[in-house]
Design an enzyme around this catalytic site. Structure first.
Site, PDB file in Angstrom:
ATOM      1  CG  ASP A  80      -0.041   0.156   2.566  1.00  0.00           C
ATOM      2  OD1 ASP A  80       0.700  -0.936   2.690  1.00  0.00           O
ATOM      3  OD2 ASP A  80      -0.517   0.742   3.442  1.00  0.00           O
ATOM      4  CD  GLU A  81      -0.778   4.511   2.978  1.00  0.00           C
ATOM      5  OE1 GLU A  81      -1.700   5.309   3.542  1.00  0.00           O
ATOM      6  OE2 GLU A  81       0.088   3.998   3.999  1.00  0.00           O
TER       7      GLU A  81
END
Length: 540
Positions: free
Chosen positions: A309-310
């Site tokens: 993620d991210e």
């Protein structure tokens, strides 16, 4: 669940025997039976009614006693250990059980197709009983329960990197998870802030990346935690979040980290410190391959996560080494990201594990993944349908329903008006209202394996662990065990679902049972309301 025509109180004999009616019961089942026998007589929880247990005094005088619980395997095959049953593929787990207490019969029968099913049944049996002045009794001594989970994956995602938790905290949490029949600990064990995991191939990672020498999970710690979890019917999915959230690797290997601690951090990362793996570097790719293999080889389960993620594209765009590697190899950053994910998923698969990945890798970056990949849908519940359209299996972890850390205000300094990014606080009622099949077609429903509630630990530590998790986590446990229909045949999300006479009554009882067992679960209501179910409902 079926019950007799009228309630009948049944006492638990102080000489209760739990008999195993099949050959060669495994040691972990015998240990579970011993724990059940101990808790049956150490629990001191009384009914949540006015007068508590004293209200049942007259009926207790002449109540019959249950003297034995008979455990039976109906599969006809040799008994496997709870650990073995827990570590089969997620879709192959057998957790169904049948529990029968019949009026006039001094024995109860618990049967299942597996020792894991028997273990789930023992958890139910323990929670049928109340205490009054040392007498253990149930208010319904005539019942038959046929029970199985709606979803095999029922989890808790635990961040032990941003703040460290002692092993004892994790073990206590696993115990409580088993009491509500959760099946997975999704262990977010490393992040940008610290690297508390001992890795055999790279011991320097924890030596230099942990907060201190006392805040490291050694290989022995990990084996203890995994074994403890497995003996309680809980699989462990370890997440090695990458290529983002990896700044702490740079304490030992700065050559692998782009934009390490670059300022302003908000330009290059979702939270400080900035830094992520140099995915275009062949050396970093080789490092990641060895890193994942070293960790995977010590994990017995069939699942493992690479997170994902991210990631921050600007971090790589402004990193000279990454740009040089991209130019030398004549590839784009998208090509490099695809190759990174392909590499780590290949390692996970080579160790006979199903790979997990975060949903933004698939939906935002369009990274190709293995067909059996399980996607963690986390940003919003609305993303589930988009993942299903790609015919990928997934679990629910939506921030708009399940994040346990939301609503505590911003943890960043110099930000007086700041709130948490996922405000507001996620109440148990909000979690309970979740529909795992929302916006999915009938054909897509089999793609849903279940779901989990996460605790991100920016503002959590050992001191508030129990109260921030419990009893809210039990709401999600019911969502994914029960599914759409309650045992009485009514809809779980029907009218007055969260009333003080329905789900709230069950959760209040569970909360008091947890406290009775030493878990510091937070109160959901004033005790006045708890003892008068329904009288504090909004429309009462």
């Amino acid at each position: 669940m079926s019950t007799g025509d009228s309630p009948s109180i049944l006492k638990l004999s102080s000489d209760l025997d739990i008999h195993v009616r099949f050959a060669n019961p495994p040691p972990d089942l015998r240990a579970a039976i011993m724990r059940t026998q101990s808790r049956l007589f150490s629990d001191s929880f009384q009914p949540l009614v006015l007068g508590r247990g004293s209200a049942d005094t007259d009926q207790l005088k002449n109540a019959p006693a249950l003297v034995s619980l008979e455990l039976m395997l109906v599969s006809g095959r040799p008994a496997r250990s709870i650990v073995e049953e827990t570590n089969v593929a997620i879709e192959a787990k057998s957790e169904a059980y049948s529990l029968s207490l019949r009026d006039g019969n001094n024995s109860a029968i618990l049967s299942a197709n597996s020792t894991l099913g028997l273990f789930r049944g023992l958890a139910t049996f323990e929670q049928l009983w109340y205490d009054y002045q040392g007498i253990k009794y149930t208010l319904n001594g005539d019942m038959k329960i046929d029970d199985e989970p709606a979803f095999p994956y029922r989890g808790f995602s635990f961040d032990t990197a941003r703040n460290f938790y002692p092993v004892s905290d994790i073990l206590r949490t696993l115990d409580a998870m088993s009491w509500v029949k959760l099946s997975v600990l999704y262990w977010h064990i490393i992040d940008s802030q610290s690297f508390p995991l001992e890795v055999k191939a790279f011991p320097e990672l924890s030596e230099k990346g942990a907060y201190s020498a006392n805040e490291i999970y050694t290989e022995d710690d990990v084996q203890l935690i995994v074994q403890y979890a497995n003996e309680r019917g809980i699989d462990v999915v370890m997440e090695l979040d990458s290529p983002g959230h990896t700044t702490a690797i740079g304490a030992a290997h700065p050559e692998h980290i782009a934009c390490a601690s670059k300022s302003p951090w908000s330009k290059y990362a979702s939270e400080p410190p900035a830094g992520q793996l140099r995915i275009a570097s062949p050396t970093t790719l080789a490092f990641a391959k060895t890193f994942f293999a070293s960790v995977a080889s010590n994990l017995p389960g069939k699942m493992m996560s690479s997170g994902g993620d991210e990631v921050n594209l600007l971090c790589w765009e402004e990193d000279d080494e990454t740009q040089a590697d991209l130019a030398q190899r004549n590839i784009t950053i998208s090509d490099a990201l695809n190759q990174f994910v392909e590499t780590v998923q290949g390692v996970i698969a080579a160790h006979d594990k199903t790979p997990f990945i975060k949903s933004d890798m698939v939906l935002t970056h369009n990274v190709p993944v293995l067909n059996d990949t399980v996607v963690v849908v986390w940003q919003t519940s609305e993303d589930a349908a988009a993942v299903a359209e790609r015919q990928l299996r997934f679990i629910h972890q939506p921030s708009n329903y399940f994040y346990l850390d939301c609503g505590a205000g911003d943890w960043l300094g110099n930000n007086i008006a700041g709130n948490s990014w996922c405000d507001p606080f996620k109440t148990w009622q909000r979690a309970y209202s979740f529909n795992p099949y929302a916006n999915l077609t009938l054909e897509q429903r089999p793609l849903v394996l279940g779901g989990q509630m996460p605790l991100w630990s920016e503002q959590s530590s050992s001191e508030n662990l129990d109260s921030i998790i419990w009893p809210r986590l039990a709401a999600a446990a019911e969502v994914f065990w029960t599914g759409a229909t309650l045992p009485d045949g009514t809809s779980r999300l029907g009218k007055n679902a969260t009333s003080g006479t329905r789900a709230l009554a069950r959760l209040n009882e569970l909360r008091y049972r947890l406290v009775d067992r030493g878990v510091k679960a937070i109160a959901l209501q004033p005790k006045w309301c708890v003892l008068r179910p329904g009288e504090c409902d909004l429309d009462s």
